[in-house]
Design a protein around this motif. Structure first.
Motif, PDB file in Angstrom:
ATOM      1  N   SER A 227      -5.543  25.582  17.575  1.00 52.78           N
ATOM      2  CA  SER A 227      -4.552  25.719  15.556  1.00 52.78           C
ATOM      3  C   SER A 227      -3.105  25.845  16.364  1.00 52.78           C
ATOM      4  O   SER A 227      -2.719  24.888  15.620  1.00 52.78           O
ATOM      5  N   SER A 228      -2.394  26.503  17.078  1.00 54.34           N
ATOM      6  CA  SER A 228      -0.749  26.259  17.551  1.00 54.34           C
ATOM      7  C   SER A 228      -0.610  24.635  17.946  1.00 54.34           C
ATOM      8  O   SER A 228       0.347  24.039  17.631  1.00 54.34           O
ATOM      9  N   PHE A 229      -1.770  24.557  18.509  1.00 51.34           N
ATOM     10  CA  PHE A 229      -1.369  23.047  19.500  1.00 51.34           C
ATOM     11  C   PHE A 229      -1.089  21.711  18.328  1.00 51.34           C
ATOM     12  O   PHE A 229      -0.331  20.950  18.024  1.00 51.34           O
ATOM     13  N   TYR A 230      -2.630  22.308  17.476  1.00 55.16           N
ATOM     14  CA  TYR A 230      -2.519  21.551  16.442  1.00 55.16           C
ATOM     15  C   TYR A 230      -0.993  21.531  15.167  1.00 55.16           C
ATOM     16  O   TYR A 230      -0.839  19.556  14.850  1.00 55.16           O
ATOM     17  N   HIS A 231      -1.005  22.270  15.108  1.00 58.63           N
ATOM     18  CA  HIS A 231       0.034  22.271  14.169  1.00 58.63           C
ATOM     19  C   HIS A 231       1.486  21.563  14.728  1.00 58.63           C
ATOM     20  O   HIS A 231       1.649  21.082  14.020  1.00 58.63           O
ATOM     21  N   HIS A 232       1.725  21.959  15.995  1.00 57.20           N
ATOM     22  CA  HIS A 232       3.037  21.691  16.662  1.00 57.20           C
ATOM     23  C   HIS A 232       2.885  20.121  16.996  1.00 57.20           C
ATOM     24  O   HIS A 232       3.966  19.734  16.576  1.00 57.20           O
ATOM     25  N   PHE A 233       1.967  19.624  17.792  1.00 61.64           N
ATOM     26  CA  PHE A 233       1.762  18.375  17.799  1.00 61.64           C
ATOM     27  C   PHE A 233       1.790  17.526  16.202  1.00 61.64           C
ATOM     28  O   PHE A 233       2.766  16.411  16.238  1.00 61.64           O
ATOM     29  N   LYS A 234       1.060  18.102  15.047  1.00 63.43           N
ATOM     30  CA  LYS A 234       1.575  17.576  13.871  1.00 63.43           C
ATOM     31  C   LYS A 234       2.425  17.311  13.527  1.00 63.43           C
ATOM     32  O   LYS A 234       3.401  16.534  13.013  1.00 63.43           O
ATOM     33  N   ALA A 235       3.280  18.738  13.577  1.00 62.37           N
ATOM     34  CA  ALA A 235       4.377  18.719  13.013  1.00 62.37           C
ATOM     35  C   ALA A 235       5.594  17.411  13.812  1.00 62.37           C
ATOM     36  O   ALA A 235       6.795  16.777  13.353  1.00 62.37           O
ATOM     37  N   ALA A 236       5.408  17.699  14.926  1.00 63.57           N
ATOM     38  CA  ALA A 236       6.680  16.809  15.903  1.00 63.57           C
ATOM     39  C   ALA A 236       6.155  14.796  15.694  1.00 63.57           C
ATOM     40  O   ALA A 236       6.715  14.296  15.723  1.00 63.57           O
ATOM     41  N   THR A 237       4.544  14.481  15.109  1.00 63.91           N
ATOM     42  CA  THR A 237       4.213  13.313  15.426  1.00 63.91           C
ATOM     43  C   THR A 237       3.617  12.805  14.456  1.00 63.91           C
ATOM     44  O   THR A 237       3.530  11.725  13.486  1.00 63.91           O
ATOM     45  N   ASN A 238       3.953  13.613  13.436  1.00 69.27           N
ATOM     46  CA  ASN A 238       2.917  13.470  11.920  1.00 69.27           C
ATOM     47  C   ASN A 238       1.725  12.617  12.150  1.00 69.27           C
ATOM     48  O   ASN A 238       1.459  11.730  10.617  1.00 69.27           O
ATOM     49  N   THR A 239       0.912  13.404  12.952  1.00 71.87           N
ATOM     50  CA  THR A 239      -0.449  12.403  13.358  1.00 71.87           C
ATOM     51  C   THR A 239      -1.069  13.206  13.967  1.00 71.87           C
ATOM     52  O   THR A 239      -0.448  14.474  14.775  1.00 71.87           O
ATOM     53  N   SER A 240      -2.542  13.527  14.080  1.00 71.68           N
ATOM     54  CA  SER A 240      -3.386  14.053  14.500  1.00 71.68           C
ATOM     55  C   SER A 240      -3.360  13.741  16.023  1.00 71.68           C
ATOM     56  O   SER A 240      -3.205  12.370  16.175  1.00 71.68           O
ATOM     57  N   PRO A 241      -3.606  14.618  17.449  1.00 77.41           N
ATOM     58  CA  PRO A 241      -4.125  14.221  18.608  1.00 77.41           C
ATOM     59  C   PRO A 241      -4.511  13.005  18.398  1.00 77.41           C
ATOM     60  O   PRO A 241      -4.779  11.622  19.498  1.00 77.41           O
TER      61      PRO A 241
END
Length: 301
Positions: A227-241
């Motif tokens: 959950s933390s990874f998904y949140h920070h990933f989307k915050a950085a890239t504005n898209t899902s992994p």
């Protein structure tokens, strides 16, 4: 700025992308605007416009950079780019300085504590981008402009490029790190920050896009919960992994058709797709043409 343009034109006498004698420094010239935004992956770099203007779109976010503003992409990002101002008489000219993590970390060791983050420029995502996004636009000030001018001067001489080029690059990155939004770039370079872990995962995806990947394994690489990874990933890239991986694969397939003469089916399998019909659907959705048609066009270019 006129001196900058003259130096750039001497090294970019026609449309195209141009390497220079200085590692990490390249030039771009385009003689006409882009009719509509075009998909492209921005690598970690500083982009400085010498003449003209360009916009980058990350989803619905818009990043405008021109002769008064530079753009920083802290991580590899799938964007859409559109040149807004260019003509044969007044071509679009830009310099790209690819970011060297080692150089950034050497500078950070020597620099004082970072300043408090400031509000983002109105040119950045129409002032809507969160502070953790891996891209931003900032105003060019005289120190940066003067350093860029010397950098282009050094790039015209192999001797100067070898002896002084790296010093000027380091100086320019120093000013960017200390600029109004430099804390954002620092956060993706500091090993004790979550943004740094996300940056590492993004680099891993771009190097190994053909491998099978899922969120649990990527979260493990970032040493985060899912959950933390998904949140920070989307915050950085504005898209899902998952969407990010798809976009990187599709861009890789397009490059293979353009530069390595792959047909559409071969390109699909090479970048990690197991279904050619799925590849075709997703390729058409991103690039607006079927891959087979694009392959025929690209191999004729």
């Amino acid at each position: 700025m006129n001196n900058l343009i003259c130096r750039a034109l001497s090294m970019a006498s026609h449309e195209g992308d141009f390497a220079t004698c200085i590692p990490h420094l390249s030039l771009f010239r385009r003689d006409s605007p882009t009719p509509s935004p075009m998909p492209v992956i921005y690598q970690p770099s500083i982009y400085m416009v010498l003449q003209g203007a360009k916009a980058a779109f990350l989803g619905k976010e818009r990043y405008l950079y021109d002769t008064m503003h530079y753009l920083v992409s802290c991580v590899p990002l799938p964007l859409e780019g559109q040149i807004l101002q260019a003509s044969s008489d007044t071509p679009y000219l830009a310099a790209r300085i690819s970011l060297d993590t080692q150089m950034i970390n050497e500078l950070l060791v020597e620099m004082p504590l970072e300043p408090k983050p400031q509000s983002l420029s109105e040119h950045t995502a129409d002032a809507l981008s969160p502070a953790s996004r891996g891209i931003y636009v900032s105003a060019i000030h005289s120190d940066i402009q003067n350093t860029l001018s010397r950098l282009l001067d050094f790039a015209q001489s192999k001797v100067k490029a070898h002896v002084l080029g790296q010093l000027a690059l380091k100086e320019l990155i120093y000013y960017v790190l200390n600029d109004e939004h430099g804390a954002l770039l620092r956060s993706f370079a500091c090993q004790d920050r979550q943004q740094y872990q996300i940056a590492n995962v993004l680099q891993y995806i771009n190097r190994h896009y053909a491998l099978t990947m899922d969120i649990p394994s990527l979260a493990s690489k970032a040493n985060m919960s899912e959950s933390s990874f998904y949140h920070h990933f989307k915050a950085a890239t504005n898209t899902s992994p998952i969407q990010y991986i798809k976009t990187v694969r599709l861009h890789a397939a397009k490059r293979k058709m353009l530069f390595e003469q792959y047909n559409a089916t071969a390109a699909a399998y090479e970048v990690g797709y197991t279904s050619t019909s799925q590849f075709s659907r997703e390729y058409r959705r991103l690039f607006s043409v079927p891959p087979a048609q694009d392959a025929r066009i690209l191999t004729r270019v």
